[in-house]
Design a protein around this motif. Structure first.
Motif, PDB file in Angstrom:
ATOM      1  N   ASN A  56       0.824  -1.206   0.000  1.00  0.00           N
ATOM      2  CA  ASN A  56       0.000   0.000   0.000  1.00  0.00           C
ATOM      3  C   ASN A  56       0.857   1.255   0.000  1.00  0.00           C
ATOM      4  OD1 ASN A  56      -2.902  -0.578  -0.001  1.00  0.00           O
ATOM      5  ND2 ASN A  56      -2.438  -1.799   1.804  1.00  0.00           N
ATOM      6  N   LEU A  57       1.960   1.217   0.748  1.00  0.00           N
ATOM      7  CA  LEU A  57       2.817   2.394   0.815  1.00  0.00           C
ATOM      8  C   LEU A  57       3.453   2.682  -0.544  1.00  0.00           C
ATOM      9  CD1 LEU A  57       4.173   4.611   2.475  1.00  0.00           C
ATOM     10  CD2 LEU A  57       5.975   2.970   3.060  1.00  0.00           C
ATOM     11  N   PHE A  58       4.077   1.675  -1.144  1.00  0.00           N
ATOM     12  CA  PHE A  58       4.772   1.879  -2.409  1.00  0.00           C
ATOM     13  C   PHE A  58       3.862   1.711  -3.622  1.00  0.00           C
ATOM     14  CE2 PHE A  58       8.140   0.701   0.594  1.00  0.00           C
ATOM     15  CZ  PHE A  58       9.011   1.761   0.397  1.00  0.00           C
ATOM     16  N   GLY A  59       2.785   0.915  -3.459  1.00  0.00           N
ATOM     17  CA  GLY A  59       1.878   0.690  -4.581  1.00  0.00           C
ATOM     18  C   GLY A  59       1.176   1.954  -5.023  1.00  0.00           C
ATOM     19  N   GLY A  60       0.778   2.792  -4.061  1.00  0.00           N
ATOM     20  CA  GLY A  60       0.143   4.053  -4.426  1.00  0.00           C
ATOM     21  C   GLY A  60       1.086   4.945  -5.208  1.00  0.00           C
ATOM     22  N   TRP A  61       2.340   4.971  -4.798  1.00  0.00           N
ATOM     23  CA  TRP A  61       3.353   5.774  -5.487  1.00  0.00           C
ATOM     24  C   TRP A  61       3.605   5.219  -6.894  1.00  0.00           C
ATOM     25  CZ3 TRP A  61       8.816   4.426  -6.227  1.00  0.00           C
ATOM     26  CH2 TRP A  61       9.584   5.485  -6.723  1.00  0.00           C
ATOM     27  N   ILE A  62       3.719   3.883  -6.976  1.00  0.00           N
ATOM     28  CA  ILE A  62       3.944   3.255  -8.285  1.00  0.00           C
ATOM     29  C   ILE A  62       2.738   3.485  -9.197  1.00  0.00           C
ATOM     30  CG2 ILE A  62       4.224   1.033  -9.463  1.00  0.00           C
ATOM     31  CD1 ILE A  62       5.783   0.112  -6.951  1.00  0.00           C
ATOM     32  N   GLY A  63       1.515   3.309  -8.636  1.00  0.00           N
ATOM     33  CA  GLY A  63       0.306   3.497  -9.426  1.00  0.00           C
ATOM     34  C   GLY A  63       0.170   4.910  -9.958  1.00  0.00           C
ATOM     35  N   SER A  64       0.600   5.903  -9.168  1.00  0.00           N
ATOM     36  CA  SER A  64       0.507   7.291  -9.621  1.00  0.00           C
ATOM     37  C   SER A  64       1.507   7.589 -10.737  1.00  0.00           C
ATOM     38  CB  SER A  64       0.749   8.240  -8.442  1.00  0.00           C
ATOM     39  OG  SER A  64       2.085   8.151  -7.977  1.00  0.00           O
ATOM     40  N   ASP A 114      -3.407  -6.154  -1.946  1.00  0.00           N
ATOM     41  CA  ASP A 114      -3.411  -4.705  -1.774  1.00  0.00           C
ATOM     42  C   ASP A 114      -3.095  -3.958  -3.060  1.00  0.00           C
ATOM     43  OD1 ASP A 114      -4.105  -3.988   1.052  1.00  0.00           O
ATOM     44  OD2 ASP A 114      -2.654  -5.563   1.409  1.00  0.00           O
ATOM     45  N   LEU A 115      -2.408  -4.570  -3.997  1.00  0.00           N
ATOM     46  CA  LEU A 115      -2.304  -3.967  -5.325  1.00  0.00           C
ATOM     47  C   LEU A 115      -3.685  -3.892  -5.970  1.00  0.00           C
ATOM     48  CD1 LEU A 115       0.891  -5.481  -7.029  1.00  0.00           C
ATOM     49  CD2 LEU A 115       0.482  -3.084  -6.446  1.00  0.00           C
ATOM     50  N   THR A 116      -4.434  -4.979  -5.861  1.00  0.00           N
ATOM     51  CA  THR A 116      -5.765  -5.024  -6.466  1.00  0.00           C
ATOM     52  C   THR A 116      -6.720  -4.050  -5.785  1.00  0.00           C
ATOM     53  OG1 THR A 116      -5.385  -7.371  -6.943  1.00  0.00           O
ATOM     54  CG2 THR A 116      -7.633  -6.564  -7.158  1.00  0.00           C
ATOM     55  N   LYS A 117      -6.703  -4.042  -4.448  1.00  0.00           N
ATOM     56  CA  LYS A 117      -7.614  -3.168  -3.700  1.00  0.00           C
ATOM     57  C   LYS A 117      -7.295  -1.696  -3.920  1.00  0.00           C
ATOM     58  CE  LYS A 117      -7.325  -3.012   0.860  1.00  0.00           C
ATOM     59  NZ  LYS A 117      -7.521  -3.413   2.270  1.00  0.00           N
ATOM     60  N   MET A 118      -6.026  -1.336  -3.807  1.00  0.00           N
ATOM     61  CA  MET A 118      -5.632   0.054  -4.011  1.00  0.00           C
ATOM     62  C   MET A 118      -6.002   0.528  -5.414  1.00  0.00           C
ATOM     63  SD  MET A 118      -3.156   2.020  -5.665  1.00  0.00           S
ATOM     64  CE  MET A 118      -1.919   0.792  -6.065  1.00  0.00           C
ATOM     65  N   SER A 119      -5.758  -0.306  -6.412  1.00  0.00           N
ATOM     66  CA  SER A 119      -6.050   0.055  -7.795  1.00  0.00           C
ATOM     67  C   SER A 119      -7.545   0.233  -8.013  1.00  0.00           C
ATOM     68  CB  SER A 119      -5.520  -1.023  -8.740  1.00  0.00           C
ATOM     69  OG  SER A 119      -4.143  -1.234  -8.556  1.00  0.00           O
ATOM     70  N   SER A 120      -8.341  -0.703  -7.496  1.00  0.00           N
ATOM     71  CA  SER A 120      -9.787  -0.666  -7.714  1.00  0.00           C
ATOM     72  C   SER A 120     -10.435   0.527  -7.028  1.00  0.00           C
ATOM     73  CB  SER A 120     -10.423  -1.966  -7.211  1.00  0.00           C
ATOM     74  OG  SER A 120      -9.865  -3.085  -7.858  1.00  0.00           O
ATOM     75  N   LYS A 121     -10.081   0.749  -5.768  1.00  0.00           N
ATOM     76  CA  LYS A 121     -10.736   1.830  -5.032  1.00  0.00           C
ATOM     77  C   LYS A 121     -10.274   3.202  -5.499  1.00  0.00           C
ATOM     78  CE  LYS A 121     -12.191  -0.744  -1.017  1.00  0.00           C
ATOM     79  NZ  LYS A 121     -12.381  -0.752   0.454  1.00  0.00           N
ATOM     80  N   SER A 122      -9.034   3.313  -5.922  1.00  0.00           N
ATOM     81  CA  SER A 122      -8.574   4.583  -6.479  1.00  0.00           C
ATOM     82  C   SER A 122      -9.278   4.866  -7.804  1.00  0.00           C
ATOM     83  CB  SER A 122      -7.059   4.550  -6.699  1.00  0.00           C
ATOM     84  OG  SER A 122      -6.366   4.393  -5.486  1.00  0.00           O
ATOM     85  N   ALA A 123      -9.480   3.830  -8.607  1.00  0.00           N
ATOM     86  CA  ALA A 123     -10.117   4.001  -9.909  1.00  0.00           C
ATOM     87  C   ALA A 123     -11.540   4.523  -9.777  1.00  0.00           C
ATOM     88  CB  ALA A 123     -10.110   2.670 -10.664  1.00  0.00           C
ATOM     89  N   VAL A 124     -12.234   4.182  -8.690  1.00  0.00           N
ATOM     90  CA  VAL A 124     -13.607   4.632  -8.495  1.00  0.00           C
ATOM     91  C   VAL A 124     -13.688   6.150  -8.487  1.00  0.00           C
ATOM     92  CG1 VAL A 124     -15.552   4.669  -6.889  1.00  0.00           C
ATOM     93  CG2 VAL A 124     -14.329   2.555  -7.302  1.00  0.00           C
ATOM     94  N   ALA A 349      -4.187   7.864  -6.031  1.00  0.00           N
ATOM     95  CA  ALA A 349      -3.486   6.593  -5.809  1.00  0.00           C
ATOM     96  C   ALA A 349      -2.515   6.709  -4.645  1.00  0.00           C
ATOM     97  CB  ALA A 349      -2.744   6.172  -7.072  1.00  0.00           C
ATOM     98  N   LEU A 350      -1.831   7.839  -4.567  1.00  0.00           N
ATOM     99  CA  LEU A 350      -0.845   8.055  -3.505  1.00  0.00           C
ATOM    100  C   LEU A 350      -1.506   8.069  -2.128  1.00  0.00           C
ATOM    101  CD1 LEU A 350       2.249   8.541  -3.726  1.00  0.00           C
ATOM    102  CD2 LEU A 350       1.769  10.974  -3.416  1.00  0.00           C
ATOM    103  N   ASN A 351      -2.598   8.817  -2.001  1.00  0.00           N
ATOM    104  CA  ASN A 351      -3.255   8.949  -0.700  1.00  0.00           C
ATOM    105  C   ASN A 351      -4.028   7.704  -0.299  1.00  0.00           C
ATOM    106  OD1 ASN A 351      -2.265  11.526  -0.279  1.00  0.00           O
ATOM    107  ND2 ASN A 351      -4.045  12.535  -1.182  1.00  0.00           N
ATOM    108  N   VAL A 352      -4.681   7.062  -1.273  1.00  0.00           N
ATOM    109  CA  VAL A 352      -5.399   5.829  -0.964  1.00  0.00           C
ATOM    110  C   VAL A 352      -4.414   4.728  -0.564  1.00  0.00           C
ATOM    111  CG1 VAL A 352      -6.823   3.980  -1.953  1.00  0.00           C
ATOM    112  CG2 VAL A 352      -7.437   6.365  -2.328  1.00  0.00           C
ATOM    113  N   GLY A 353      -3.261   4.682  -1.232  1.00  0.00           N
ATOM    114  CA  GLY A 353      -2.239   3.711  -0.851  1.00  0.00           C
ATOM    115  C   GLY A 353      -1.759   3.914   0.569  1.00  0.00           C
ATOM    116  N   PHE A 354      -1.533   5.173   0.954  1.00  0.00           N
ATOM    117  CA  PHE A 354      -1.096   5.483   2.324  1.00  0.00           C
ATOM    118  C   PHE A 354      -2.158   5.079   3.339  1.00  0.00           C
ATOM    119  CE2 PHE A 354      -0.846   8.389   5.955  1.00  0.00           C
ATOM    120  CZ  PHE A 354       0.479   8.242   6.328  1.00  0.00           C
ATOM    121  N   TYR A 355      -3.407   5.380   3.018  1.00  0.00           N
ATOM    122  CA  TYR A 355      -4.534   5.070   3.908  1.00  0.00           C
ATOM    123  C   TYR A 355      -4.677   3.565   4.119  1.00  0.00           C
ATOM    124  CZ  TYR A 355      -9.566   4.596   5.002  1.00  0.00           C
ATOM    125  OH  TYR A 355     -10.781   4.259   5.545  1.00  0.00           O
ATOM    126  N   TYR A 356      -4.580   2.813   3.024  1.00  0.00           N
ATOM    127  CA  TYR A 356      -4.708   1.365   3.172  1.00  0.00           C
ATOM    128  C   TYR A 356      -3.435   0.719   3.723  1.00  0.00           C
ATOM    129  CZ  TYR A 356      -9.375   1.273   1.355  1.00  0.00           C
ATOM    130  OH  TYR A 356     -10.735   1.462   1.213  1.00  0.00           O
TER     131      TYR A 356
END
Length: 406
Positions: A56-64, A114-124, A349-356
């Motif tokens: 979640n920490l790095f995934g949000g950064w990578i996703g952004s 958490d890659l899947t969750k972060m991606s899905s919820k950010s996409a919403v 993506a960055l903030n949702v990743g941090f939150y999760y």
């Protein structure tokens, strides 16, 4: 709203969630049958939760930086690898080898989840608000569709619990994993073919330092999320399933069925959460989080006291935890809405990743405490500590802003 891409993202999340719930129940019940203690069972899930924190920490950064579509597909692919890897575990392996191997496979599953969750919820946030012209309408739509995604996910996770228990009794451990890996592979192929739009790639280059540079409300909400989800997993991950199997003598399917019913009901309530919070905007959401959090403290303390003092303990556990699930579901949905309401689209993506990441930290602590507390103080001890976690979450909620952040 981009209905087609929302449906594709949701379908991918649903498919993953079904296998994730089934996997948890398969691992828990299979290794309990092999004679693993509650503490050993808790350790099987530790790397799953720990790597959820890292992801979640790095995934949000990578996703952004590279977009949410890539991180979503990566999550599905890694879960297929984890399921296949777990299918090679042999009952004759010594406990130390089995625990280490399963922890490694669970680590991959934690990354995938958490890659899947972060991606899905950010996409919403991006898909729902992309065409909104009026702020109030936008906020209401966001709350509605976040609640639907999160609630349906949890309902399917409950179905996964039931599926895991049924499959274990029907075809065994390894064949169950192969079936789930094949199903997830079909979903991944479908997503690769039909999901064309890139999502969540920041317009500006995101610096690594921005991982920890958050607004006050995001920091407070993340801390509250830590204690909220820690409170659930303290009794839910190990304590309750082992109690149902050992103390009440339930079958695999019975344990899986009860856990499934709890999570399915929880998911339906979560999807309906906007009906409980009539007013729009972060201000109303903050007040709702405080009210429903206070109610959750009362419910948890009541269950713990009933179990501690032997006041119809079975009724208290089975009925009380159903009430806990209803109140917890509304809390979780309000929190999930607030994190998106408090963040800008370019930083979602960055903030949702941090939150999760905070969510995963809470689950890690809750998972470890679930096994340790059950051995030391039984299910009542798990519930008392759960109540204290909820109380801290509510105290943190008091720090959220009471006026709209606009």
């Amino acid at each position: 709203m981009d209905v087609r891409n929302y449906a594709l993202v949701t379908a991918a999340y649903w498919g993953f969630t079904l296998t994730d719930g089934a996997l948890r129940m398969l691992v828990l019940l299979h290794f309990h049958t092999l004679g693993y203690s509650p503490v050993q069972l808790a350790f099987l899930f530790l790397l799953y939760e720990f790597f959820g924190i890292v992801t979640n920490l790095f995934g949000g950064w990578i996703g952004s930086r590279i977009g949410l579509k890539i991180t979503l597909f990566a999550g599905l692919a890694i879960q297929i690898v984890a399921l296949t890897m777990l299918s090679f575990v042999q009952p004759e392996w010594v406990a130390a080898l089995s625990v280490t191997y399963v922890m490694a496979a669970q680590a991959l599953s934690g990354i995938a989840k958490d890659l899947t969750k972060m991606s899905s919820k950010s996409a919403v946030k991006l898909l729902v608000q992309g065409d909104s012209r009026e702020a109030s309408t936008s906020e209401r739509k966001l709350f509605k569709w976040v609640a639907i995604l999160t609630g349906s996910k949890n309902a399917l996770k409950g179905v996964g619990f039931l599926l895991g228990g049924v499959l274990l009794g029907w075809i065994g451990f390894a064949p169950s994993l192969w079936v789930m890996a094949a199903g997830l592979g079909l979903i991944l192929i479908a997503g690769l073919i039909w999901l064309k739009q890139d999502l969540g790639k920041s317009k500006q280059k995101v610096r690594f330092s921005q991982l920890f540079s958050k607004s006050r409300e995001i920091n407070v909400l993340s801390a509250a999320r830590f204690f909220l989800f820690g409170s659930r997993d303290i009794w839910f991950v190990v304590g309750l399933p082992v109690f149902l199997k050992e103390t009440l003598g339930w079958s695999f399917a019975g344990v899986g069925g009860f856990m499934a019913a709890w999570v399915i009901g929880y998911g339906f309530v979560q999807a309906s959460a906007p009906a409980f919070v009539r007013r729009d905007g972060p201000d109303a959401g903050a007040r709702a989080a405080l009210f429903w959090g206070g109610l959750l403290v009362l419910v948890t303390v009541s269950i713990a006291a009933a179990v501690q003092f032997d006041f119809y303990p079975r009724v208290a556990i089975l009925c009380g935890l159903a009430i806990f699930g209803i109140v917890f579901a509304v809390n979780s949905a309000v929190h999930s809405y607030l994190i998106l309401a408090y963040t800008d689209s370019d930083q979602v993506a960055l903030n949702v990743g941090f939150y999760y990441m905070a969510n995963a930290c809470g689950r890690l602590v809750g998972t470890l405490l679930s096994g340790v507390l059950y051995v030391m103080a039984g299910l009542s001890g798990c519930l008392w500590v759960s109540a204290s976690f909820v109380f801290i979450a509510v105290a943190l909620t008091l720090m959220l802003p009471r006026r709209s952040t606009g």
